[in-house]
Design an enzyme around this catalytic site. Structure first.
Site, mmCIF file in Angstrom:
data_model
loop_
_atom_site.group_PDB
_atom_site.id
_atom_site.type_symbol
_atom_site.label_atom_id
_atom_site.label_comp_id
_atom_site.label_asym_id
_atom_site.label_seq_id
_atom_site.Cartn_x
_atom_site.Cartn_y
_atom_site.Cartn_z
ATOM 1 C CE LYS A 44 -3.867 2.195 2.445
ATOM 2 N NZ LYS A 44 -4.800 2.078 3.590
ATOM 3 C CG ASP A 70 -13.820 2.127 8.098
ATOM 4 O OD1 ASP A 70 -15.042 2.228 7.910
ATOM 5 O OD2 ASP A 70 -12.991 2.413 7.225
#
Length: 691
Positions: free
Chosen positions: A392, A487
């Site tokens: 990432k 989340d």
């Protein structure tokens, strides 16, 4: 009593100055009305203030967007007003299935009423039937936004009978248009295809696919592929005469038997020269043929020499470029963050930038797996570990991305559980922020649970449910500190080669003591999965994670997104998935909410147990929700089912939870979409608490 959000909005709007003393900061309202359709987004943190530089720049941006989009008669414009830290980035586009008059009216209304839709918000995303408008204090250009896909169907005509025939034609037509639009200069493609009805009568299906023109071909293709799947998913059950799926970055639509009255002017192409006007070379006389042959030979040899030389030069330049990049990552392998930011010890290791850049092919588009909220993810191969990984690459320009990078490394690097994505390492060298994870071959749960082509079996779904629950038990109760994920949603649940679930993305996570089990902070999470009480109080806790877990369980069981559209007689309303399933439960028909794509191939008792447990987890009163270990005990049949009321309880911290504002005969979309009916911005704002 008036709804809470109506009173708040009324107070905010009434605070705007309407005097002539400061005409540049007086809010003007256009003759038209911009009514967002479906859910829209207004940021709630870091709001700008009255007469601030940000507000001045926002109003300049709105003027520039409107004038530019109308002047070029293309119904599209994107630009930036002001300079950091008060710069405002904005974009507007007319949907190509609407005519130019509708387009202009929408652009004028949207840009002039933006401060009524989202008072003092630093970021806004909204769409009307004819156009889309968004702005932000950070650049969002060039990245497709797939967060919301709103269905607009024409229910005034009866649906067609030959569903299979239409769907086959739609798949062919829309896939072709999506591919054409991605490479089109206007990011727009229109076309038609004939299909035969059940009685053998031929009819024409007209379609269009469109992206915002800030996207490159790859991002446009990614957006349209997702929206075409959404369109086909809704048409698999019932095919309407007209249907469309509209979003912030792209849209797709079709009509049966009628073409679109498009607002977008096509690019002007040069007309081909008529054959009669093309000069023909004279036939060479016999005497000139040898000379022509010599000239042709010399010319051909020269061209070949130039091509060979050019190819050789390109190879040498490419080789030098690669070597230069390799030298660059050696030179700039620095540490912009403090070394004591992260704990040292066993587990994930710190990589050198050169290692990861080489592993990911210097972050080429060929290795890109997708885009995240604050960066891109690339596939890479670490030779020394003989391991395929996902890397990432956090956006360097995003302060929030930097915060999430630090949070991710500090928290997930210390966690060890079979149902958590493993962090292999990190790097903050080369001016980059990089995170290295184990590669998940089957991607995210989100890409499977809503797929039309590959429907997950109930056996796999039930295993995923227990896997997510096991991860939360570890985070909330079994680790040395309590970890609040904040989340939990399908896109953050990844699947390995055997479809085992692994919870990932700890960028918003926080650690608290077990005695405390709550954390007060700025609003964080994803609409639809957030605990409504948490949205008002800003206090995240284990119960807010449990609420998100309940919503995800219902999404797995029902194959529907958190916000659905339902029909009652001739009226339409948007509802939260929790409320819809609770109504089925109250009628004693909770199994009716199960995913129809499973065709009844599931254990009825298991399905009922998971859905009732999910309702318990998503109970409006957080004090009546279970601890995650209690919920897992019920799912594993180690404890009896909870006794829930027939009617969904009303939360005490907000206005009564009921069907949202309805409008008879409104255009609506698929119940499995993420949006709803046409209704006022005030009603939508109030209803956003349930999302």
């Amino acid at each position: 009593m008036a709804p809470l959000h109506f009173l708040i909005l009324l107070a905010i709007v009434s605070s705007f100055p309407y005097s002539t003393a400061a005409p540049d900061l007086t809010l003007t309202i256009s003759a038209g009305i911009f009514i967002p359709v479906g859910p829209y987004y207004c940021s709630t943190t870091g709001n700008y203030t009255l007469k601030s530089p940000y507000q001045v720049n926002l109003r300049k941006l709105m003027d520039d967007l409107q004038s530019g989009a109308i002047a070029n008669h293309a119904g599209f414009n994107y630009t930036v007003a002001g300079e950091a830290p008060d710069a405002v980035f904005g974009l507007t586009m007319c949907y190509a299935d609407r005519n130019w008059t509708q387009c202009q009216n929408c652009l004028q209304a949207a840009t002039s009423e933006v401060e009524l839709i989202c008072p003092f918000s630093r970021e806004m995303k909204a769409r009307e039937d004819a156009c889309v408008l968004r702005y932000s204090n950070e650049s969002f250009f060039s990245v497709a936004d797939l967060t919301s896909a709103f269905h607009v169907s024409d229910t005034s005509n009866s649906s067609v009978t030959n569903v299979a025939g239409v769907n086959a034609t739609l798949l062919s037509l829309m896939s072709r248009l999506a591919a054409e639009a991605a490479v089109s200069e206007l990011r727009l493609a229109k076309g038609s295809q004939v299909y035969k009805g059940s009685k053998g009568i031929s009819q024409v299906i007209y379609g269009l696919a469109q992206c915002t023109r800030d996207l490159n071909a790859s991002e446009c293709s990614r957006c349209l592929t997702y929206f075409v799947e959404e369109l086909l998913r809704s048409s698999s059950l019932s095919v309407e005469i007209n249907d469309a799926v509209k979003g912030y970055s792209c849209n797709v639509a079709y009509k049966i038997g009628e073409d679109f009255d498009s607002s977008i002017r096509p690019a002007i192409a040069s007309a081909p020269m008529a054959p009669s006007t093309i000069a023909q070379p004279p036939d060479p006389s016999p005497g000139t043929r040898p000379t022509l042959g010599i000239v042709a030979g010399v010319t051909g040899g020269s061209i070949a020499f130039v091509i060979c030389t050019g190819t050789l030069v390109c190879i040498l330049l490419r080789h030098r470029s690669i070597k230069a990049r390799e030298r660059e990552v050696d030179v700039f392998d620095d540490d912009p963050l403090e070394d004591n930011t992260f704990d040292k010890g066993t587990g994930p290791r710190q990589f050198r930038y050169r290692e990861l850049a080489t592993a990911a092919g210097f972050f080429s588009d060929e290795e890109k797996l997708g885009e995240g909220g604050f960066g891109s993810v690339y596939k890479g191969y670490l030779k020394d570990m003989d391991l395929w990984v996902a890397i990432k690459r956090v956006s360097k320009s995003s302060q929030q991305g930097r915060k999430e990078y630090i949070s991710e490394v500090k928290i997930i690097s210390r966690l060890r559980h079979r149902n958590l994505v493993q962090l292999i390492g990190w790097c903050h060298g080369g001016g980059e922020l990089l995170l290295v994870y184990e590669l998940m071959p089957n991607g995210s749960l989100n890409s499977h649970i809503h797929s039309q082509n590959n429907v997950l079996s109930w056996q796999l779904r039930s295993g995923i449910v227990l896997g997510i629950g096991s991860a939360l038990v570890y985070l909330h109760q079994d680790w040395e500190q309590c970890v609040l994920h904040r989340d939990i949603k399908p896109s953050n649940i990844l699947l390995d080669a055997s479809f085992n679930a692994k919870l990932g993305d700890f960028g918003l996570a926080r650690m608290v003591d077990h005695e405390r089990q709550s954390h007060t902070t700025a609003l964080a999470g994803t609409m639809g999965y957030m605990d409504p009480e948490c949205m008002l109080s800003g206090s995240a806790s284990t119960t807010s994670d449990v609420y998100s877990f309940g919503v995800v369980l219902l999404e797995i069981c029902c194959g529907r997104r958190p916000i659905i559209v339902v029909q009652d007689s001739e009226e339409y309303a948007t509802m939260h998935l929790v409320q819809w399933v609770w109504e089925c439960y109250g009628r004693g028909r909770i199994i009716d909410a199960a995913d129809a794509r499973l065709n009844g191939e599931f254990d009825g008792d298991e399905m009922e147990r998971v859905m009732i447990t999910a309702l318990w987890c998503a109970h409006p009163d957080r004090t009546l929700r279970p601890f995650i270990r209690q919920a897992i005990s019920v799912l594993r049949m180690e404890a009896p089912l909870p006794s829930l009321p027939t009617n969904m309880p009303v939360a005490t911290f907000m206005p009564p939870m009921h069907h949202l504002q309805r409008e008879s005969g409104a255009t609506t979309g698929s119940s499995s979409g993420s949006a709803g009916t046409k209704h006022s911005s005030i009603a939508t704002k109030t209803s956003s608490l349930l999302r």
